[in-house]
Design an enzyme around this catalytic site. Structure first.
Site, PDB file in Angstrom:
ATOM      1  N   GLY A  36     -36.604 -18.537   2.914  1.00 26.24           N
ATOM      2  CA  GLY A  36     -36.852 -17.597   4.007  1.00 26.24           C
ATOM      3  C   GLY A  36     -36.877 -16.172   3.479  1.00 26.24           C
ATOM      4  N   GLY A  37     -35.775 -15.457   3.671  1.00 25.25           N
ATOM      5  CA  GLY A  37     -35.697 -14.027   3.324  1.00 25.25           C
ATOM      6  C   GLY A  37     -36.242 -13.683   1.943  1.00 25.25           C
ATOM      7  N   GLU A  40     -32.093 -28.188   5.554  1.00 23.13           N
ATOM      8  CA  GLU A  40     -31.694 -26.802   5.801  1.00 23.13           C
ATOM      9  C   GLU A  40     -30.442 -26.778   6.672  1.00 23.13           C
ATOM     10  OE1 GLU A  40     -35.387 -24.060   5.177  1.00 23.13           O
ATOM     11  OE2 GLU A  40     -34.999 -24.373   7.294  1.00 23.13           O
ATOM     12  N   GLU A  64     -34.731 -23.049  13.875  1.00 25.79           N
ATOM     13  CA  GLU A  64     -34.975 -21.938  14.812  1.00 25.79           C
ATOM     14  C   GLU A  64     -35.861 -22.402  15.963  1.00 25.79           C
ATOM     15  OE1 GLU A  64     -36.339 -19.244  11.790  1.00 25.79           O
ATOM     16  OE2 GLU A  64     -34.309 -19.199  10.973  1.00 25.79           O
ATOM     17  N   GLY A  80     -30.190 -17.717   6.588  1.00 22.87           N
ATOM     18  CA  GLY A  80     -30.144 -16.284   6.860  1.00 22.87           C
ATOM     19  C   GLY A  80     -28.739 -15.704   6.876  1.00 22.87           C
ATOM     20  N   ASN A 140     -41.201 -19.458   3.694  1.00 24.32           N
ATOM     21  CA  ASN A 140     -41.344 -19.378   5.149  1.00 24.32           C
ATOM     22  C   ASN A 140     -41.092 -17.927   5.555  1.00 24.32           C
ATOM     23  OD1 ASN A 140     -41.174 -19.539   7.898  1.00 24.32           O
ATOM     24  ND2 ASN A 140     -39.343 -20.846   7.952  1.00 24.32           N
ATOM     25  N   TRP A 141     -42.170 -17.221   5.864  1.00 27.14           N
ATOM     26  CA  TRP A 141     -42.026 -15.793   6.190  1.00 27.14           C
ATOM     27  C   TRP A 141     -41.399 -15.574   7.563  1.00 27.14           C
ATOM     28  CZ3 TRP A 141     -47.149 -12.782   4.682  1.00 27.14           C
ATOM     29  CH2 TRP A 141     -47.392 -12.949   3.317  1.00 27.14           C
ATOM     30  N   LYS A 142     -41.358 -16.621   8.379  1.00 23.03           N
ATOM     31  CA  LYS A 142     -40.870 -16.491   9.766  1.00 23.03           C
ATOM     32  C   LYS A 142     -41.652 -15.382  10.472  1.00 23.03           C
ATOM     33  CE  LYS A 142     -36.539 -18.442   8.256  1.00 23.03           C
ATOM     34  NZ  LYS A 142     -35.095 -18.546   8.381  1.00 23.03           N
ATOM     35  N   HIS A 195     -38.169 -26.817  12.328  1.00 22.72           N
ATOM     36  CA  HIS A 195     -37.228 -25.818  11.812  1.00 22.72           C
ATOM     37  C   HIS A 195     -36.127 -25.601  12.849  1.00 22.72           C
ATOM     38  CE1 HIS A 195     -35.551 -22.123  10.296  1.00 22.72           C
ATOM     39  NE2 HIS A 195     -36.153 -22.377   9.154  1.00 22.72           N
ATOM     40  N   SER A 222     -30.490 -19.573   2.505  1.00 24.32           N
ATOM     41  CA  SER A 222     -29.993 -18.523   1.607  1.00 24.32           C
ATOM     42  C   SER A 222     -30.215 -18.853   0.129  1.00 24.32           C
ATOM     43  CB  SER A 222     -28.518 -18.212   1.887  1.00 24.32           C
ATOM     44  OG  SER A 222     -28.365 -17.762   3.212  1.00 24.32           O
TER      45      SER A 222
HETATM   46  P1  13P Z   1     -33.200 -18.031   4.434  1.00 20.16           P
HETATM   47  O1  13P Z   1     -33.696 -18.301   3.038  1.00 20.16           O
HETATM   48  O2  13P Z   1     -33.544 -16.644   4.919  1.00 20.16           O
HETATM   49  O3  13P Z   1     -31.764 -18.384   4.602  1.00 20.16           O
HETATM   50  O4  13P Z   1     -34.023 -19.012   5.398  1.00 20.16           O
HETATM   51  C1  13P Z   1     -34.142 -20.334   5.056  1.00 20.16           C
HETATM   52  C2  13P Z   1     -35.113 -20.959   5.988  1.00 20.16           C
HETATM   53  O5  13P Z   1     -34.860 -21.070   7.171  1.00 20.16           O
HETATM   54  C3  13P Z   1     -36.409 -21.397   5.434  1.00 20.16           C
HETATM   55  O6  13P Z   1     -37.125 -22.143   6.357  1.00 20.16           O
END
Ligand code: 13P
Length: 258
Positions: A235-236, A168, A98, A174, A9-11, A96, A214
């Site tokens: 994510g990251g 999650e 967010e 993050g 997930n590149w966000k 998600h 993470s």
């Molecule tokens: P991180 O891997 O950056 O913690 O993000 C996880 C995430 O929200 C994937 O959707």
């Protein structure tokens, strides 16, 4: 043992040329390798078409990060499930944390999104997970149960078979604070039990439950070797080709060690 899924997930990251570079590198790395792991890349909507083009020469699927809760019409800025389908998108992240937090998405909105995705033959990757205070006050099982019951468990068994769940924990996203394998496994087993109670043993076994929060090249193998963890939503670490590839390799190792 069943295969794993690793989704990135590149966000809201990457410029056009950076997205192009990362997709090109992933496509090159994944080309001509026989993987037991299914790889899904979820870039921002602007780069979906570019990602589909790159995937055609390689070995990964493309997913969107969001979809509108309405079918079509006057919803400025939104992208419908039908539009995603017409662009050959096969997966879409829904719910998600967010989006729940910053865009006030409710369980009712998410249920509509799930329905529209399935109607358009797109696999929803449905996210659930508790906040820090809910982990600390011990209500996390209830929180996750109600997220699933309110936005996913209205589906028939046949519909539910076409979905993926991602656990999650919000406190791990993050933050560098990964859930321990034991913490993650506990919740994954709980989710699988809920699926079993609702849809039966076979569906529960076949359901993919991914961990997100993470997850990185260092901790992925320990997480992926847990019984009920079927891969990751990253994510990251999905923003750097080398890191994402290392996580895919961890999934491959977890499959072959089983
Ligand atoms: P991180 O891997 O950056 O913690 O993000 C996880 C995430 O929200 C994937 O959707």
């Amino acid at each position: 043992m069943k295969n794993k899924i690793v989704a990135g997930n590149w966000k809201m990251n990457k410029t056009f040329s950076e997205a192009d570079d990362l997709l090109f590198t992933l496509a090159e790395n994944l080309k001509d390798v026989r993987l037991e792991t299914e790889v899904i890349v979820c870039p921002p909507a602007l780069y979906l078409e570019m990602a589909v083009d790159a995937s055609e020469e390689s070995n990964f699927y493309v997913g969107a990060q969001n979809v509108a809760y309405a079918e079509k019409g006057a919803y400025t800025g939104e992208i419908s499930a039908e539009m995603l389908r017409s662009a050959d998108i096969q997966f879409c992240i829904v719910g998600h944390s967010e989006r729940r937090t910053y865009f006030h998405e409710t369980d009712a909105d998410l249920a509509k999104k799930v329905d529209l995705l399935l109607k358009n033959e797109i696999v929803p990757i449905f996210c659930c997970g508790e906040r820090k205070e809910e982990r600390e006050n011990g209500t996390y099982f209830q929180v996750i149960k109600s997220q699933l019951e309110n936005a996913l468990f209205h589906l028939t068994k046949e519909e539910f078979d076409g979905t993926i769940i991602a656990y999650e924990p919000v406190w791990a996203i993050g933050t560098g604070l990964t859930a321990t394998p034991a913490q993650a496994q506990e919740v994954h087993a709980f989710i699988r039990k809920l699926v079993e109670e609702k849809y039966g043993t076979e569906t529960a076994y076949n359901t993919y439950i991914l961990y997100g929060g993470s997850c990185n090249a260092k901790n992925a193998l320990d997480l992926f070797t847990c019984n009920d963890i079927d891969g990751g939503l990253i994510g990251g670490a999905s923003l750097v080709a080398e890191d994402f590839m290392a996580i895919i390799n961890a999934a491959e190792t977890a499959i072959s060690n089983d």
